[in-house]
Design a protein around this motif. Structure first.
Motif, PDB file in Angstrom:
ATOM      1  N   CYS A   1      -6.166  -7.344   0.171  1.00  0.00           N
ATOM      2  CA  CYS A   1      -6.735  -6.860  -1.123  1.00  0.00           C
ATOM      3  C   CYS A   1      -6.087  -5.678  -1.474  1.00  0.00           C
ATOM      4  CB  CYS A   1      -8.098  -7.012  -1.023  1.00  0.00           C
ATOM      5  SG  CYS A   1      -9.250  -6.563  -2.533  1.00  0.00           S
ATOM      6  N   PHE A   2      -5.940  -5.563  -2.626  1.00  0.00           N
ATOM      7  CA  PHE A   2      -5.161  -4.082  -3.104  1.00  0.00           C
ATOM      8  C   PHE A   2      -5.730  -3.727  -4.513  1.00  0.00           C
ATOM      9  CE2 PHE A   2      -2.175  -6.414  -0.397  1.00  0.00           C
ATOM     10  CZ  PHE A   2      -1.768  -5.501   0.637  1.00  0.00           C
ATOM     11  N   ILE A   3      -6.169  -2.435  -4.574  1.00  0.00           N
ATOM     12  CA  ILE A   3      -6.438  -1.790  -5.693  1.00  0.00           C
ATOM     13  C   ILE A   3      -5.475  -0.918  -6.124  1.00  0.00           C
ATOM     14  CG2 ILE A   3      -8.273  -0.236  -6.589  1.00  0.00           C
ATOM     15  CD1 ILE A   3      -9.532  -2.709  -5.260  1.00  0.00           C
ATOM     16  N   GLU A   4      -5.096  -1.303  -7.406  1.00  0.00           N
ATOM     17  CA  GLU A   4      -3.710  -0.710  -8.178  1.00  0.00           C
ATOM     18  C   GLU A   4      -4.163   0.243  -9.210  1.00  0.00           C
ATOM     19  OE1 GLU A   4      -1.342  -4.797  -6.799  1.00  0.00           O
ATOM     20  OE2 GLU A   4      -0.880  -3.794  -8.841  1.00  0.00           O
ATOM     21  N   GLU A   5      -3.502   1.216  -9.142  1.00  0.00           N
ATOM     22  CA  GLU A   5      -3.784   2.239 -10.387  1.00  0.00           C
ATOM     23  C   GLU A   5      -2.208   2.767 -10.976  1.00  0.00           C
ATOM     24  OE1 GLU A   5      -6.195   5.929  -9.917  1.00  0.00           O
ATOM     25  OE2 GLU A   5      -6.410   5.018  -7.781  1.00  0.00           O
ATOM     26  N   TRP A   6      -2.088   2.108 -12.155  1.00  0.00           N
ATOM     27  CA  TRP A   6      -0.706   1.872 -12.867  1.00  0.00           C
ATOM     28  C   TRP A   6      -0.632   3.135 -13.835  1.00  0.00           C
ATOM     29  CZ3 TRP A   6       1.072  -3.312 -14.288  1.00  0.00           C
ATOM     30  CH2 TRP A   6       0.929  -4.200 -13.115  1.00  0.00           C
TER      31      TRP A   6
ATOM     32  N   ILE B   1      -1.358   2.377  -4.670  1.00  0.00           N
ATOM     33  CA  ILE B   1      -1.810   1.066  -4.164  1.00  0.00           C
ATOM     34  C   ILE B   1      -2.566   1.453  -2.975  1.00  0.00           C
ATOM     35  CG2 ILE B   1      -1.484  -1.098  -3.463  1.00  0.00           C
ATOM     36  CD1 ILE B   1      -0.366  -0.403  -6.187  1.00  0.00           C
ATOM     37  N   THR B   2      -3.738   1.120  -2.975  1.00  0.00           N
ATOM     38  CA  THR B   2      -4.842   1.205  -1.746  1.00  0.00           C
ATOM     39  C   THR B   2      -5.449  -0.218  -1.239  1.00  0.00           C
ATOM     40  OG1 THR B   2      -6.738   1.703  -3.318  1.00  0.00           O
ATOM     41  CG2 THR B   2      -5.501   3.624  -2.168  1.00  0.00           C
ATOM     42  N   ARG B   3      -5.810  -0.355  -0.018  1.00  0.00           N
ATOM     43  CA  ARG B   3      -6.205  -1.606   0.132  1.00  0.00           C
ATOM     44  C   ARG B   3      -7.616  -1.715   0.069  1.00  0.00           C
ATOM     45  NH1 ARG B   3      -2.930  -4.871   3.616  1.00  0.00           N
ATOM     46  NH2 ARG B   3      -1.166  -3.531   4.238  1.00  0.00           N
ATOM     47  N   GLY B   4      -8.024  -2.716  -0.367  1.00  0.00           N
ATOM     48  CA  GLY B   4      -9.470  -3.165  -0.824  1.00  0.00           C
ATOM     49  C   GLY B   4     -10.258  -3.437   0.269  1.00  0.00           C
ATOM     50  N   VAL B   5     -11.208  -4.378  -0.105  1.00  0.00           N
ATOM     51  CA  VAL B   5     -12.033  -4.619   0.767  1.00  0.00           C
ATOM     52  C   VAL B   5     -11.900  -5.637   2.079  1.00  0.00           C
ATOM     53  CG1 VAL B   5     -14.249  -4.813  -1.019  1.00  0.00           C
ATOM     54  CG2 VAL B   5     -12.899  -6.945  -0.629  1.00  0.00           C
ATOM     55  N   HIS B   6     -10.791  -5.982   2.132  1.00  0.00           N
ATOM     56  CA  HIS B   6      -9.855  -6.907   3.447  1.00  0.00           C
ATOM     57  C   HIS B   6      -8.648  -6.318   3.127  1.00  0.00           C
ATOM     58  CE1 HIS B   6      -8.252 -10.109   0.938  1.00  0.00           C
ATOM     59  NE2 HIS B   6      -9.580 -10.312   0.199  1.00  0.00           N
TER      60      HIS B   6
ATOM     61  N   ALA C   1       0.937  -1.183   0.087  1.00  0.00           N
ATOM     62  CA  ALA C   1       0.002  -0.052   0.119  1.00  0.00           C
ATOM     63  C   ALA C   1       0.808   1.483   0.178  1.00  0.00           C
ATOM     64  CB  ALA C   1      -0.916   0.004   1.058  1.00  0.00           C
ATOM     65  N   GLY C   2       0.595   2.179  -0.761  1.00  0.00           N
ATOM     66  CA  GLY C   2       1.253   3.377  -0.872  1.00  0.00           C
ATOM     67  C   GLY C   2       1.470   3.920  -2.380  1.00  0.00           C
ATOM     68  N   THR C   3       2.222   4.871  -2.534  1.00  0.00           N
ATOM     69  CA  THR C   3       2.442   5.510  -3.975  1.00  0.00           C
ATOM     70  C   THR C   3       4.023   4.928  -4.238  1.00  0.00           C
ATOM     71  OG1 THR C   3       0.839   7.194  -3.781  1.00  0.00           O
ATOM     72  CG2 THR C   3       2.339   7.329  -5.479  1.00  0.00           C
ATOM     73  N   TRP C   4       4.163   4.429  -5.338  1.00  0.00           N
ATOM     74  CA  TRP C   4       5.604   3.951  -5.671  1.00  0.00           C
ATOM     75  C   TRP C   4       5.738   4.533  -6.987  1.00  0.00           C
ATOM     76  CZ3 TRP C   4       8.400   0.341  -2.553  1.00  0.00           C
ATOM     77  CH2 TRP C   4       7.494  -0.218  -1.600  1.00  0.00           C
TER      78      TRP C   4
ATOM     79  N   GLU D   1      14.067 -15.705 -19.170  1.00  0.00           N
ATOM     80  CA  GLU D   1      14.670 -14.567 -19.888  1.00  0.00           C
ATOM     81  C   GLU D   1      14.215 -13.391 -19.348  1.00  0.00           C
ATOM     82  OE1 GLU D   1      14.444 -12.605 -24.251  1.00  0.00           O
ATOM     83  OE2 GLU D   1      14.640 -14.780 -24.064  1.00  0.00           O
ATOM     84  N   ILE D   2      14.944 -12.376 -18.790  1.00  0.00           N
ATOM     85  CA  ILE D   2      14.594 -11.230 -18.430  1.00  0.00           C
ATOM     86  C   ILE D   2      13.987 -10.390 -19.497  1.00  0.00           C
ATOM     87  CG2 ILE D   2      15.049  -8.850 -17.251  1.00  0.00           C
ATOM     88  CD1 ILE D   2      16.941 -10.762 -15.230  1.00  0.00           C
ATOM     89  N   ARG D   3      12.822  -9.520 -19.258  1.00  0.00           N
ATOM     90  CA  ARG D   3      12.108  -8.743 -20.413  1.00  0.00           C
ATOM     91  C   ARG D   3      12.357  -7.488 -20.105  1.00  0.00           C
ATOM     92  NH1 ARG D   3       6.507  -9.066 -20.767  1.00  0.00           N
ATOM     93  NH2 ARG D   3       6.740  -8.116 -22.704  1.00  0.00           N
ATOM     94  N   PHE D   4      12.342  -6.994 -18.572  1.00  0.00           N
ATOM     95  CA  PHE D   4      12.664  -5.702 -18.146  1.00  0.00           C
ATOM     96  C   PHE D   4      12.766  -5.908 -16.725  1.00  0.00           C
ATOM     97  CE2 PHE D   4       8.047  -5.521 -18.417  1.00  0.00           C
ATOM     98  CZ  PHE D   4       7.573  -5.090 -17.376  1.00  0.00           C
ATOM     99  N   GLN D   5      13.291  -5.027 -15.903  1.00  0.00           N
ATOM    100  CA  GLN D   5      13.233  -4.692 -14.553  1.00  0.00           C
ATOM    101  C   GLN D   5      13.238  -3.415 -14.115  1.00  0.00           C
ATOM    102  OE1 GLN D   5      16.849  -6.841 -13.028  1.00  0.00           O
ATOM    103  NE2 GLN D   5      15.325  -8.555 -12.501  1.00  0.00           N
ATOM    104  N   GLN D   6      12.320  -2.933 -13.228  1.00  0.00           N
ATOM    105  CA  GLN D   6      12.246  -1.683 -12.621  1.00  0.00           C
ATOM    106  C   GLN D   6      12.524  -1.801 -10.913  1.00  0.00           C
ATOM    107  OE1 GLN D   6       8.286  -1.121 -13.739  1.00  0.00           O
ATOM    108  NE2 GLN D   6       8.511   0.899 -14.493  1.00  0.00           N
ATOM    109  N   ARG D   7      12.989  -0.723 -10.611  1.00  0.00           N
ATOM    110  CA  ARG D   7      13.395  -0.552  -9.222  1.00  0.00           C
ATOM    111  C   ARG D   7      12.088   0.356  -8.933  1.00  0.00           C
ATOM    112  NH1 ARG D   7      16.402  -3.258  -5.172  1.00  0.00           N
ATOM    113  NH2 ARG D   7      17.682  -3.805  -7.082  1.00  0.00           N
ATOM    114  N   LEU D   8      11.352   0.140  -7.954  1.00  0.00           N
ATOM    115  CA  LEU D   8      10.326   1.060  -7.349  1.00  0.00           C
ATOM    116  C   LEU D   8      10.818   1.584  -6.071  1.00  0.00           C
ATOM    117  CD1 LEU D   8       7.321  -1.069  -8.456  1.00  0.00           C
ATOM    118  CD2 LEU D   8       8.487   0.694  -9.879  1.00  0.00           C
ATOM    119  N   LYS D   9      10.204   2.643  -5.653  1.00  0.00           N
ATOM    120  CA  LYS D   9      10.409   3.353  -4.372  1.00  0.00           C
ATOM    121  C   LYS D   9       9.234   4.086  -3.975  1.00  0.00           C
ATOM    122  CE  LYS D   9      13.664   5.864  -1.786  1.00  0.00           C
ATOM    123  NZ  LYS D   9      15.111   6.821  -1.467  1.00  0.00           N
ATOM    124  N   LYS D  10       8.854   4.094  -2.750  1.00  0.00           N
ATOM    125  CA  LYS D  10       7.765   4.771  -2.224  1.00  0.00           C
ATOM    126  C   LYS D  10       8.201   6.316  -2.204  1.00  0.00           C
ATOM    127  CE  LYS D  10       4.638   1.883   0.574  1.00  0.00           C
ATOM    128  NZ  LYS D  10       4.405   1.596   1.977  1.00  0.00           N
ATOM    129  N   GLY D  11       7.110   6.934  -2.531  1.00  0.00           N
ATOM    130  CA  GLY D  11       7.209   8.528  -2.804  1.00  0.00           C
ATOM    131  C   GLY D  11       6.486   9.350  -1.531  1.00  0.00           C
TER     132      GLY D  11
END
Length: 165
Positions: free
Chosen positions: A65-70, A57-62, A37-40, A155-165
């Motif tokens: 459970c996570f609701i994700e906006e990309w 990312i926010t928590r959902g009904v339990h 949960a949070g903004t990455w 085979e790696i297609r791509f990788q990203q490093r994400l950090k909470k902002g």
């Protein structure tokens, strides 16, 4: 006829009681994404955050459970639901994009990490894709996308490093 009605009621009530109405308390693997949960934002090589790539990312009904906006660097957007399924003891994942894609991914645990899996055919190339959102010791998350033709060699297609902002 009376016996039929009684039998029908007994069978029907059995179906109703088959629905699990017990409260959900996350344990074990159901807590894997507790960090999520949070903004990455994408962490660029110079250690700054790319605000064009964002996961809200926010928590959902339990609690598991996570609701994700990309939001992607190319301007595309999508939403997803990631949730623990207590009946099957695994994560579920559904993703929808603003350009009309709807994808239901399977999930599997590999070593200590959960991955989403989906088969794709693109330009007559059929492969299994998997993605992991893997927490790192420094508080970042490694998003890794891989493909395989045999589920043995990835085979790696791509990788990203994400950090909470």
């Amino acid at each position: 006829m009376k016996d039929f009605v009684i039998l029908f009621i007994l069978l029907f009530s059995n179906c109703l009681s088959a629905q699990d109405t017990k409260p959900f308390t996350p344990e074990g693997d159901a807590k894997y994404f507790d960090f999520w949960a949070g903004t990455w934002y994408e962490l660029k090589p110079d250690n700054t955050l790319d605000s064009n790539v964002c996961f809200r990312i926010t928590r959902g009904v339990h609690p598991s459970c996570f609701i994700e906006e990309w939001q992607f660097g190319n301007g595309m957007k999508s939403i997803a639901i990631r949730s623990w399924d207590k009946a099957n003891n695994k994560w579920g994942f559904v993703w929808v994009s603003d350009n009309g894609l709807y994808q239901v991914w399977d999930t599997r645990k590999v070593d200590d990490n959960w991955y989403i899996y989906k088969e794709f055919t693109i330009n007559n190339d059929t492969y299994l894709s998997r993605q992991g959102f893997i927490p790192q010791a420094d508080g970042t998350v490694l998003r890794t996308s891989e493909k395989s033709y045999d589920e043995k060699k990835w085979e790696i297609r791509f990788q990203q490093r994400l950090k909470k902002g």
